[in-house]
Design an enzyme around this catalytic site. Sequence first.
Site, PDB file in Angstrom:
ATOM      1  N   LYS A  14      26.107 -39.727 -20.894  1.00 20.98           N
ATOM      2  CA  LYS A  14      25.233 -40.668 -20.709  1.00 20.98           C
ATOM      3  C   LYS A  14      26.163 -40.474 -18.735  1.00 20.98           C
ATOM      4  CE  LYS A  14      25.792 -44.560 -22.815  1.00 20.98           C
ATOM      5  NZ  LYS A  14      26.970 -44.002 -23.468  1.00 20.98           N
ATOM      6  N   ARG A  88      22.620 -53.515 -23.556  1.00 17.67           N
ATOM      7  CA  ARG A  88      23.282 -52.776 -25.090  1.00 17.67           C
ATOM      8  C   ARG A  88      23.683 -53.799 -25.923  1.00 17.67           C
ATOM      9  NH1 ARG A  88      28.322 -50.155 -22.465  1.00 17.67           N
ATOM     10  NH2 ARG A  88      29.480 -48.234 -23.838  1.00 17.67           N
ATOM     11  N   ARG A 127      37.865 -36.022 -23.744  1.00 17.19           N
ATOM     12  CA  ARG A 127      37.790 -36.640 -22.496  1.00 17.19           C
ATOM     13  C   ARG A 127      39.496 -36.742 -22.116  1.00 17.19           C
ATOM     14  NH1 ARG A 127      33.434 -41.539 -21.532  1.00 17.19           N
ATOM     15  NH2 ARG A 127      34.725 -42.421 -22.696  1.00 17.19           N
ATOM     16  N   ARG A 160      41.522 -42.503 -21.546  1.00 15.07           N
ATOM     17  CA  ARG A 160      40.853 -44.285 -21.464  1.00 15.07           C
ATOM     18  C   ARG A 160      41.420 -44.338 -22.628  1.00 15.07           C
ATOM     19  NH1 ARG A 160      34.494 -44.347 -20.252  1.00 15.07           N
ATOM     20  NH2 ARG A 160      34.897 -46.250 -22.626  1.00 15.07           N
ATOM     21  N   ARG A 171      33.731 -48.309 -31.971  1.00 11.74           N
ATOM     22  CA  ARG A 171      32.514 -48.330 -30.974  1.00 11.74           C
ATOM     23  C   ARG A 171      31.489 -47.489 -32.111  1.00 11.74           C
ATOM     24  NH1 ARG A 171      35.904 -44.767 -26.439  1.00 11.74           N
ATOM     25  NH2 ARG A 171      34.262 -44.660 -25.119  1.00 11.74           N
TER      26      ARG A 171
END
Length: 213
Positions: A14, A88, A127, A160, A171
């Site tokens: 996103k 969400r 990431r 992260r 998640r």
Amino acid sequence: MNAVVLLGPPGAGKGTVAEVLVDKGYRHVSTGDLLREQIRLQTKLGLEAKKLMDQGQFVPDEVVVGMIRSLMESSDMSAKFLFDGFPRTQIQAEKLDELLQSFSGKIDDVVLLECPDEVIVERLSGRRTCTKCGAVYHIKYNPAERRDGCDMDGCELMQRPDDNEATIKNRLHVYAEQTAPLISYYTEQGLIHPVDATMSIGEVRSAVLEKLG
Ligand code: AP5
């Protein structure tokens, strides 16, 4: 005051897609980034949010909706918002509709980035994010050109805290339970544009731009 919503599981891309839409005049609003800024500033809200985010749980609806309300109230009526990671939950989706209506606005389109769990796990584990400007890289699919840090400002890249295997699984579980039902909510309103997010970064960005015409 109109909006486009980027919907999709964690790590579907996103934020990566949002980067090109900003050039088209959208105002990118990532609730994850807004919350991480509160953590950085060590506010009460940030400290409370961090405990939940580190476990892959959602921050309460009223907190997130409150942040979006303040942002809208301080924005120009002609703003075109690009919501990334919001709404969400069903409650957040309904509150967003109400808020936009109160500013005589509406959601124009919802882009759904479709991506299977195994691809997501690989994307999130690889990431890396700049500690200063927040620029996002991937060790394999979008590596920084500099060997020693961020291409923008040279600052250190970090992983992260919620990008570890256990939190990623949680998640994904929370997404399936609480966010995936929004797909029907927006499909019934004729707003959904599905995009195959397993394609390369360039291909996904082009497909999204095409859908938003
Ligand atoms: P948030 O920051 O929104 O995290 P997320 O939804 O889990 O999404 P991500 O930022 O992890 O991923 P993304 O889809 O933007 O992917 P990206 O472009 O980085 O939220 C974090 C937490 O905050 C939540 O868990 C929750 O606790 C809280 N929160 C936030 N909003 C909330 C709300 N509304 N209500 C309640 N709580 C909320 O890409 C991922 C990686 O893949 C990158 O390395 C990228 O380079 C790479 N990549 C991207 N696209 C491709 C591609 N096409 N091919 C190959 N690699 C790619």
